[in-house]
Design a protein around this motif. Structure first.
Motif, PDB file in Angstrom:
ATOM      1  N   ARG A 188       1.776  -9.723   8.457  1.00  0.00           N
ATOM      2  CA  ARG A 188       0.866 -10.765   7.617  1.00  0.00           C
ATOM      3  C   ARG A 188      -0.538 -10.435   7.500  1.00  0.00           C
ATOM      4  NH1 ARG A 188      -1.957 -12.787   4.718  1.00  0.00           N
ATOM      5  NH2 ARG A 188      -2.039 -14.779   4.050  1.00  0.00           N
ATOM      6  N   PRO A 189      -1.285  -9.915   8.191  1.00  0.00           N
ATOM      7  CA  PRO A 189      -2.621  -9.720   8.129  1.00  0.00           C
ATOM      8  C   PRO A 189      -2.959  -8.577   7.050  1.00  0.00           C
ATOM      9  CG  PRO A 189      -2.193 -10.187  10.605  1.00  0.00           C
ATOM     10  CD  PRO A 189      -0.964  -9.940  10.024  1.00  0.00           C
ATOM     11  N   TYR A 190      -1.631  -7.717   7.088  1.00  0.00           N
ATOM     12  CA  TYR A 190      -2.110  -6.458   6.126  1.00  0.00           C
ATOM     13  C   TYR A 190      -2.085  -6.989   4.588  1.00  0.00           C
ATOM     14  CZ  TYR A 190      -1.672  -3.045  10.031  1.00  0.00           C
ATOM     15  OH  TYR A 190      -1.809  -2.681  11.233  1.00  0.00           O
ATOM     16  N   PHE A 191      -1.512  -8.128   4.336  1.00  0.00           N
ATOM     17  CA  PHE A 191      -1.508  -8.524   3.044  1.00  0.00           C
ATOM     18  C   PHE A 191      -3.027  -8.938   2.584  1.00  0.00           C
ATOM     19  CE2 PHE A 191       3.002  -9.079   3.808  1.00  0.00           C
ATOM     20  CZ  PHE A 191       3.461  -8.609   2.918  1.00  0.00           C
ATOM     21  N   GLY A 192      -3.939  -9.485   3.686  1.00  0.00           N
ATOM     22  CA  GLY A 192      -5.208 -10.013   3.739  1.00  0.00           C
ATOM     23  C   GLY A 192      -5.207 -11.112   2.793  1.00  0.00           C
ATOM     24  N   ASN A 193      -6.171 -11.536   1.947  1.00  0.00           N
ATOM     25  CA  ASN A 193      -5.997 -12.576   1.201  1.00  0.00           C
ATOM     26  C   ASN A 193      -5.627 -12.280  -0.213  1.00  0.00           C
ATOM     27  OD1 ASN A 193      -7.377 -14.505   2.891  1.00  0.00           O
ATOM     28  ND2 ASN A 193      -9.394 -13.397   2.624  1.00  0.00           N
ATOM     29  N   GLY A 194      -4.575 -11.349  -0.263  1.00  0.00           N
ATOM     30  CA  GLY A 194      -3.930 -10.808  -1.637  1.00  0.00           C
ATOM     31  C   GLY A 194      -4.889  -9.501  -2.115  1.00  0.00           C
ATOM     32  N   ASP A 195      -5.893  -8.980  -0.989  1.00  0.00           N
ATOM     33  CA  ASP A 195      -6.540  -8.115  -1.468  1.00  0.00           C
ATOM     34  C   ASP A 195      -6.473  -6.728  -0.744  1.00  0.00           C
ATOM     35  OD1 ASP A 195      -7.496  -9.123   0.906  1.00  0.00           O
ATOM     36  OD2 ASP A 195      -9.648  -9.301   0.362  1.00  0.00           O
ATOM     37  N   GLU A 196      -5.263  -6.601   0.185  1.00  0.00           N
ATOM     38  CA  GLU A 196      -5.225  -5.316   0.820  1.00  0.00           C
ATOM     39  C   GLU A 196      -3.868  -4.787   0.368  1.00  0.00           C
ATOM     40  OE1 GLU A 196      -5.652  -5.495   5.116  1.00  0.00           O
ATOM     41  OE2 GLU A 196      -7.220  -7.006   4.868  1.00  0.00           O
ATOM     42  N   PHE A 197      -2.600  -4.762   0.915  1.00  0.00           N
ATOM     43  CA  PHE A 197      -1.253  -4.085   0.764  1.00  0.00           C
ATOM     44  C   PHE A 197      -0.754  -5.338  -0.442  1.00  0.00           C
ATOM     45  CE2 PHE A 197      -1.486  -1.365   4.236  1.00  0.00           C
ATOM     46  CZ  PHE A 197      -1.030  -0.167   3.858  1.00  0.00           C
ATOM     47  N   HIS A 198      -0.478  -4.656  -1.423  1.00  0.00           N
ATOM     48  CA  HIS A 198       0.514  -5.480  -2.401  1.00  0.00           C
ATOM     49  C   HIS A 198       1.977  -5.900  -1.677  1.00  0.00           C
ATOM     50  CE1 HIS A 198      -2.139  -3.068  -5.131  1.00  0.00           C
ATOM     51  NE2 HIS A 198      -1.857  -4.047  -5.924  1.00  0.00           N
ATOM     52  N   MET A 199       2.545  -5.180  -1.102  1.00  0.00           N
ATOM     53  CA  MET A 199       3.767  -5.401  -0.499  1.00  0.00           C
ATOM     54  C   MET A 199       4.060  -4.858   0.807  1.00  0.00           C
ATOM     55  SD  MET A 199       6.254  -4.132  -4.072  1.00  0.00           S
ATOM     56  CE  MET A 199       7.430  -5.175  -3.638  1.00  0.00           C
ATOM     57  N   GLY A 200       4.948  -5.405   1.558  1.00  0.00           N
ATOM     58  CA  GLY A 200       5.296  -4.866   2.891  1.00  0.00           C
ATOM     59  C   GLY A 200       6.706  -4.762   3.329  1.00  0.00           C
TER      60      GLY A 200
END
Length: 329
Positions: A42-54
């Motif tokens: 979950r942290p790799y999505f950030g606030n929608g400002d890191e990865f788009h998909m995981g």
């Protein structure tokens, strides 16, 4: 020491990378290959400002576990454990990829069961996983392959299909390491399966040429015009999913979880549509009944069949049967 997972510096860099990508390469995505529990991804999505998909690694083996056990409990548990992500992000769901079917996100007991059930020969195993393609894993059984794909296409996330699985390609466990699932795509039954004009001995890997999965039998050219082929079935799933917004962007909710664990049932719902996805994981017929928000016509999105329901939906699912039912809204 550190395993470098979820370090603050990592997320600082990812935010910078995302800003650069959005500015210079709009329309592209960053896809996170983090083989971790969903709450750790979950942290790799950030606030929608890191990865788009995981990638949702823990969901994948639980599809196979649920199918072999005839019990959706493990799949229910992992999806209930999956946290919400930003609106502009998405999970990637998959059945197979270019590596082994990884079993890192299961218990040692579950791993032993998966190896015993899906990889009985030592050469089928690699690292903490299984180096087999989808069709051989599921005994080339159209019902099982269809069931696995129906789950893939209806669970939350964007489904990814590994090349060759849409036609039912086989594997070669005699090849080194992960190469057994990386053989040339089988476009036709001609020279090099239509993959390359190079001399056959110069191909990076030999063609699959066993009795069951030979490129002469399993290829795009032979399946393309056949409405009953595995390729046509896969295309149908893609088309139907695209045509029905609930399957793409709808909310997800289990229906009667634990009541009959042999049936994986859930609702995908958006303002335009409500779809009930039903999957009988067992080799026995199973009854299913649920009350509906209103009476009306229930439409099977795959067959086109309609059912008149008087506020209650009652049906019997054949062994390994799956249905996508649009409910009256």
């Amino acid at each position: 020491g550190t395993n470098c997972e979820n370090l603050p510096e990592t997320h600082t860099y990812l935010k910078e990378l995302r800003r650069y990508l959005d500015e210079h390469y709009p329309g592209r995505i960053l896809l996170c290959e983090a083989n971790q529990w969903p709450e750790d991804v979950r942290p790799y999505f950030g606030n929608g400002d890191e990865f788009h998909m995981g990638f949702h690694f823990p969901a994948m083996p639980r599809i196979y576990m649920s199918m072999r056990a005839g019990d959706a409990s493990s799949l229910i548990d992992i999806l209930n454990r999956t946290p919400a992500i930003p609106e502009n992000c998405q999970w990637c769901t998959f059945l197979r990829n270019h590596d082994e079917l990884t079993l890192e996100m299961v218990t040692p007991e579950e791993r032993d069961t998966m190896w015993r059930e899906y990889a009985p020969e030592p050469r089928m195993r690699l690292n903490l996983g299984i180096r087999r393609r989808l069709a051989p894993l599921l005994e080339n059984d159209p019902r099982k392959i269809g069931l696995a794909n129906l789950l893939l296409f209806t669970l939350p996330g964007s489904p990814i299909i590994y090349y060759g699985d849409e036609i039912g390609m086989g594997d070669n466990i005699q090849l080194f390491d992960r190469n057994g699932v990386r053989t040339p795509m089988q476009w036709n039954g001609g020279v090099n399966a239509g993959f390359s004009t190079a001399a056959p001995e110069n191909l990076y890997a030999p063609l699959i040429d066993d009795e069951q999965y030979s490129y002469r039998v399993v290829n795009v050219a032979s399946q393309d015009p056949d409405p009953q082929s595995r390729l046509s079935f896969t295309r149908k799933l893609v088309r139907v999913r695209k045509e029905n917004p609930a399957l793409v962007k709808g909310s997800f909710a289990w229906v009667q979880p634990g009541v009959n664990p042999t049936v994986a049932a859930y609702l995908r719902e958006c303002p335009e549509q409500i779809v009930l996805a039903l999957h009988n994981l067992s080799n026995q017929s199973q009854p299913f009944a649920m009350s509906l928000p209103k009476s009306g016509t229930v439409k099977d999105l795959l067959s086109g069949e309609t059912i008149t329901a008087d506020g209650m939906l009652r049906l019997t699912l054949a062994p390994l049967e799956f249905r996508w039912l649009e409910l009256p809204a």
